[in-house]
Design a protein around this motif. Structure first.
Motif, PDB file in Angstrom:
ATOM      1  N   GLU A 145       0.834  -1.184   0.000  1.00 28.06           N
ATOM      2  CA  GLU A 145       0.000   0.000   0.000  1.00 28.06           C
ATOM      3  C   GLU A 145       0.874   1.241   0.000  1.00 28.06           C
ATOM      4  OE1 GLU A 145      -3.368   1.979   2.937  1.00 28.06           O
ATOM      5  OE2 GLU A 145      -3.094  -0.210   2.872  1.00 28.06           O
ATOM      6  N   PRO A 146       0.526   2.265  -0.802  1.00 28.17           N
ATOM      7  CA  PRO A 146       1.384   3.455  -0.903  1.00 28.17           C
ATOM      8  C   PRO A 146       1.647   4.101   0.450  1.00 28.17           C
ATOM      9  CG  PRO A 146      -0.311   3.484  -2.602  1.00 28.17           C
ATOM     10  CD  PRO A 146      -0.650   2.350  -1.687  1.00 28.17           C
ATOM     11  N   LEU A 147       2.899   4.496   0.662  1.00 25.85           N
ATOM     12  CA  LEU A 147       3.259   5.198   1.885  1.00 25.85           C
ATOM     13  C   LEU A 147       2.772   6.638   1.829  1.00 25.85           C
ATOM     14  CD1 LEU A 147       6.965   3.998   2.392  1.00 25.85           C
ATOM     15  CD2 LEU A 147       4.953   3.274   3.696  1.00 25.85           C
ATOM     16  N   PRO A 148       2.556   7.271   2.974  1.00 26.69           N
ATOM     17  CA  PRO A 148       2.197   8.696   2.976  1.00 26.69           C
ATOM     18  C   PRO A 148       3.305   9.529   2.324  1.00 26.69           C
ATOM     19  CG  PRO A 148       1.876   7.709   5.147  1.00 26.69           C
ATOM     20  CD  PRO A 148       2.598   6.699   4.325  1.00 26.69           C
ATOM     21  N   ASP A 149       2.931  10.660   1.745  1.00 26.52           N
ATOM     22  CA  ASP A 149       3.917  11.521   1.094  1.00 26.52           C
ATOM     23  C   ASP A 149       5.034  11.916   2.046  1.00 26.52           C
ATOM     24  OD1 ASP A 149       2.485  11.412  -1.250  1.00 26.52           O
ATOM     25  OD2 ASP A 149       1.491  13.350  -0.969  1.00 26.52           O
ATOM     26  N   ILE A 150       4.692  12.193   3.301  1.00 24.97           N
ATOM     27  CA  ILE A 150       5.705  12.633   4.257  1.00 24.97           C
ATOM     28  C   ILE A 150       6.735  11.538   4.503  1.00 24.97           C
ATOM     29  CG2 ILE A 150       4.423  11.896   6.308  1.00 24.97           C
ATOM     30  CD1 ILE A 150       6.481  15.120   6.004  1.00 24.97           C
ATOM     31  N   ALA A 151       6.337  10.274   4.410  1.00 26.23           N
ATOM     32  CA  ALA A 151       7.284   9.171   4.589  1.00 26.23           C
ATOM     33  C   ALA A 151       8.249   9.088   3.409  1.00 26.23           C
ATOM     34  CB  ALA A 151       6.534   7.849   4.752  1.00 26.23           C
ATOM     35  N   LEU A 152       7.752   9.354   2.191  1.00 26.20           N
ATOM     36  CA  LEU A 152       8.592   9.313   0.996  1.00 26.20           C
ATOM     37  C   LEU A 152       9.529  10.514   0.936  1.00 26.20           C
ATOM     38  CD1 LEU A 152       5.856   8.232  -1.575  1.00 26.20           C
ATOM     39  CD2 LEU A 152       7.534   6.764  -0.431  1.00 26.20           C
ATOM     40  N   GLU A 153       9.120  11.629   1.521  1.00 31.50           N
ATOM     41  CA  GLU A 153       9.938  12.842   1.511  1.00 31.50           C
ATOM     42  C   GLU A 153      10.918  12.893   2.676  1.00 31.50           C
ATOM     43  OE1 GLU A 153       7.098  15.922   1.721  1.00 31.50           O
ATOM     44  OE2 GLU A 153       6.256  15.567  -0.281  1.00 31.50           O
ATOM     45  N   GLY A 154      10.542  12.318   3.797  1.00 28.86           N
ATOM     46  CA  GLY A 154      11.317  12.460   5.018  1.00 28.86           C
ATOM     47  C   GLY A 154      10.886  13.694   5.790  1.00 28.86           C
ATOM     48  N   TYR A 155      11.234  13.744   7.049  1.00 26.58           N
ATOM     49  CA  TYR A 155      10.802  14.855   7.894  1.00 26.58           C
ATOM     50  C   TYR A 155      11.710  14.956   9.112  1.00 26.58           C
ATOM     51  CZ  TYR A 155       8.455  10.954  10.324  1.00 26.58           C
ATOM     52  OH  TYR A 155       8.180   9.778  10.952  1.00 26.58           O
ATOM     53  N   GLY A 156      11.519  16.002   9.868  1.00 19.66           N
ATOM     54  CA  GLY A 156      12.286  16.201  11.089  1.00 19.66           C
ATOM     55  C   GLY A 156      11.488  17.016  12.080  1.00 19.66           C
ATOM     56  N   ALA A 157      12.060  17.247  13.248  1.00 16.64           N
ATOM     57  CA  ALA A 157      11.399  18.044  14.276  1.00 16.64           C
ATOM     58  C   ALA A 157      12.416  18.485  15.317  1.00 16.64           C
ATOM     59  CB  ALA A 157      10.276  17.254  14.949  1.00 16.64           C
ATOM     60  N   VAL A 158      12.133  19.612  15.937  1.00 13.18           N
ATOM     61  CA  VAL A 158      12.889  20.103  17.089  1.00 13.18           C
ATOM     62  C   VAL A 158      11.893  20.394  18.200  1.00 13.18           C
ATOM     63  CG1 VAL A 158      14.361  21.934  18.010  1.00 13.18           C
ATOM     64  CG2 VAL A 158      14.756  21.073  15.700  1.00 13.18           C
ATOM     65  N   ALA A 159      12.208  19.976  19.410  1.00  9.28           N
ATOM     66  CA  ALA A 159      11.396  20.301  20.581  1.00  9.28           C
ATOM     67  C   ALA A 159      12.272  21.031  21.584  1.00  9.28           C
ATOM     68  CB  ALA A 159      10.809  19.041  21.205  1.00  9.28           C
ATOM     69  N   TRP A 160      11.688  21.975  22.288  1.00 11.94           N
ATOM     70  CA  TRP A 160      12.470  22.673  23.297  1.00 11.94           C
ATOM     71  C   TRP A 160      11.579  23.110  24.442  1.00 11.94           C
ATOM     72  CZ3 TRP A 160      11.360  24.824  18.504  1.00 11.94           C
ATOM     73  CH2 TRP A 160      10.636  26.026  18.500  1.00 11.94           C
ATOM     74  N   ILE A 161      12.253  23.447  25.563  1.00 11.97           N
ATOM     75  CA  ILE A 161      11.569  23.898  26.768  1.00 11.97           C
ATOM     76  C   ILE A 161      11.995  25.327  27.038  1.00 11.97           C
ATOM     77  CG2 ILE A 161      11.359  23.565  29.259  1.00 11.97           C
ATOM     78  CD1 ILE A 161      11.825  20.534  28.652  1.00 11.97           C
ATOM     79  N   ASP A 162      11.006  26.195  27.176  1.00 13.72           N
ATOM     80  CA  ASP A 162      11.210  27.620  27.382  1.00 13.72           C
ATOM     81  C   ASP A 162      11.009  27.933  28.860  1.00 13.72           C
ATOM     82  OD1 ASP A 162      11.062  30.459  25.741  1.00 13.72           O
ATOM     83  OD2 ASP A 162       9.860  30.505  27.572  1.00 13.72           O
TER      84      ASP A 162
END
Length: 489
Positions: free
Chosen positions: A227-244
């Motif tokens: 079954e086709p993967l979501p577009d974001i899976a084919l493109e790749g992604y990232g994230a940053v989390a922080w505490i203020d």
């Protein structure tokens, strides 16, 4: 850029790891030189020791840590005499102290280039031009292959707080908290941009960011006939989390910034939890499944509440996939959480306080959706797995971290004096793919009683690297340490 094919990502992480294991792993032997939250199931009593447990009768005994053969011109050495019988003890001349920084006591995290089997550790140091600079130590190969190569990663002549690093299968992404453009804020750029001119400012606040984490999820190939993967899976992604942290109000908030796989902001920062009654620390990120991120953290208040939490969020919008999961209400003052998950599943390592003396480390397996993995016995599956205690009384463990291996996990922690342990040590416990402890935990090196979270990564060739920070004797500074382990699983 996002959306372009990357030949290096032609196999899922676990498949590449397994393939490398067949090539690299030697036989087992003594090591040589090389809303309301969801509640966790009741915590079982998994014994009071530090490592080791009985295996199910229908499963073979897990193998002990093995020896990684070293080849070529290697540096000879010996571990400390007191650790000579430890399976994963590092030779004294292969424990590398990267820096001694005054006034900067915190975590320093490892990253890994899985394709090239290269490790990278960023840390704050001085430079010829500025008071503070960020350097990256890069290294690969066996334990005896010499010192890491250290280069300047950021020299923007700014005050630098926390740092984090990730690799997206093509380049290193560097995240810093610094004041290059006014107050302390979160920035991201590629390693190689030493001045930060090409960086992206992720936060804009008069208060200070006191904790930061970054992750990069490289593109996945579309499986043939699936079954086709979501577009974001084919493109790749990232994230940053922080505490203020608002020092005047005495409160903290948590933010999340979604990224493209190349580290560019994807939308505006998301306020996950605004300044209020709860404070936050020990933030950590990892890929979960094909199109999600896992977020771990500890939340606490001045009334004694201290909870270890885990969330699964959408990789595009950052929205919650389901209610936050309360892993344990016993985080205490030193509770931490680390993730080792990818598109196939993984695990969580967390350290907690239980009673007045307990400093324990626990492990729980997750499936590809970030939910509790089922109990496995051969090809049979049962109900949800229960947490596995890695360290319990009379032993004491804090500052835990975790890496996913081809056939299991490595959990690293700071072992405090207690029971047979008379001096603080960095220790490692191997866990098999079913969540069973393998043999006993092994000491890696001596350490200070106080420091930041440990950090551990594993590469495709089976090599394992471990880093940690130790507080100096006056508690006013930090030493940054990194090692390659001479043992594998």
């Amino acid at each position: 850029m996002a959306g372009e094919p990357r030949a290096t990502s032609s196999l899922p992480r676990l498949t590449q790891l397994s393939f490398a294991a067949l090539l690299a792993f030697g036989p087992a032997c003594d090591c040589g030189d090389d809303g309301g939250p969801m509640e966790m199931p009741p915590t079982p009593d998994a014994g009071s020791g530090d490592g080791g447990q009985d295996s199910p009768p229908d499963e073979p005994e897990p193998m002990a840590p093995g020896f990684m053969p070293d080849v070529g011109d290697l540096i000879e050495g010996e571990p400390p005499e007191e650790l000579a019988q430890e399976a994963c003890a590092v030779d004294t001349n292969k424990l590398f102290q990267l820096a001694v920084s005054e006034g900067i006591v915190g975590d320093t995290m490892l990253g890994v280039d899985l394709i090239e089997s290269e490790f990278g550790m960023v840390f704050v140091d001085v430079s010829n031009e500025c008071t503070h600079a960020v350097r990256i130590a890069r290294f690969s190969g066996p334990a005896g292959s010499g010192e890491p190569e250290v280069e300047l990663a950021l020299d923007a002549c700014s005050t630098i707080g926390r740092t984090a690093v990730a690799h997206n299968d093509e380049t290193w992404l560097l995240v810093t908290v610094d004041d290059r453009d006014g107050p302390m804020d979160v920035w991201i750029q590629r390693v190689g941009d030493r001045t930060g001119d090409q960086g992206f400012r992720l936060s804009d606040s008069p208060s200070e960011e006191v904790d930061v984490a970054v992750m990069a999820a490289p593109p996945l190939p579309q499986p043939e006939g699936a079954e086709p993967l979501p577009d974001i899976a084919l493109e790749g992604y990232g994230a940053v989390a922080w505490i203020d942290s608002d020092a005047f109000a005495g409160t903290r908030a948590m933010f999340l910034q979604m990224l493209t796989v190349d580290g560019e902001p994807n939308g505006d920062p998301i306020v996950l939890y605004d300044h209020g009654a709860m404070d936050f620390t020990s933030v950590t990120l990892a890929r979960v499944g094909t199109d999600k991120i896992g977020l771990g953290y500890r939340r606490f208040d001045r009334m004694g509440i201290s909870e270890i939490m885990f969330e699964v969020r959408d990789a595009v919008t950052g929205e919650l996939e389901r209610e936050p999961w309360l892993i344990t209400p016993e985080g205490g003052q030193q509770g931490t959480i680390e993730l080792a998950t990818d598109e196939t599943g993984g695990g969580i390592a967390y350290s907690v306080e239980q009673g007045t003396e307990g400093r324990q480390v626990w492990f729980i397996r997750l499936d590809a959706n970030g939910e509790i993995a089922p109990v496995q016995s051969g090809v049979q599956q049962g109900g949800p797995s229960e947490p596995q205690r890695v360290v319990g009384l009379p032993y004491k463990g804090v500052d835990a971290s975790i890496a996913k291996l081809p056939v299991g996990y490595a959990v690293v922690f700071r072992g405090l004096p207690g029971g047979p342990i008379t001096e603080s040590l960095i220790r490692i416990q191997f866990i098999d793919r079913f969540g069973r402890l393998i043999d006993q935990a092994s000491s890696i090196a001596f350490a200070a009683d106080i420091g930041g979270r440990t950090t551990v990564e594993a590469a495709f060739d089976g090599r394992i690297a471990v880093g940690w920070t130790d507080a100096t004797e006056d508690l006013m500074g930090t030493t940054v340490n990194v090692v390659r382990l001479p043992c594998v699983r």
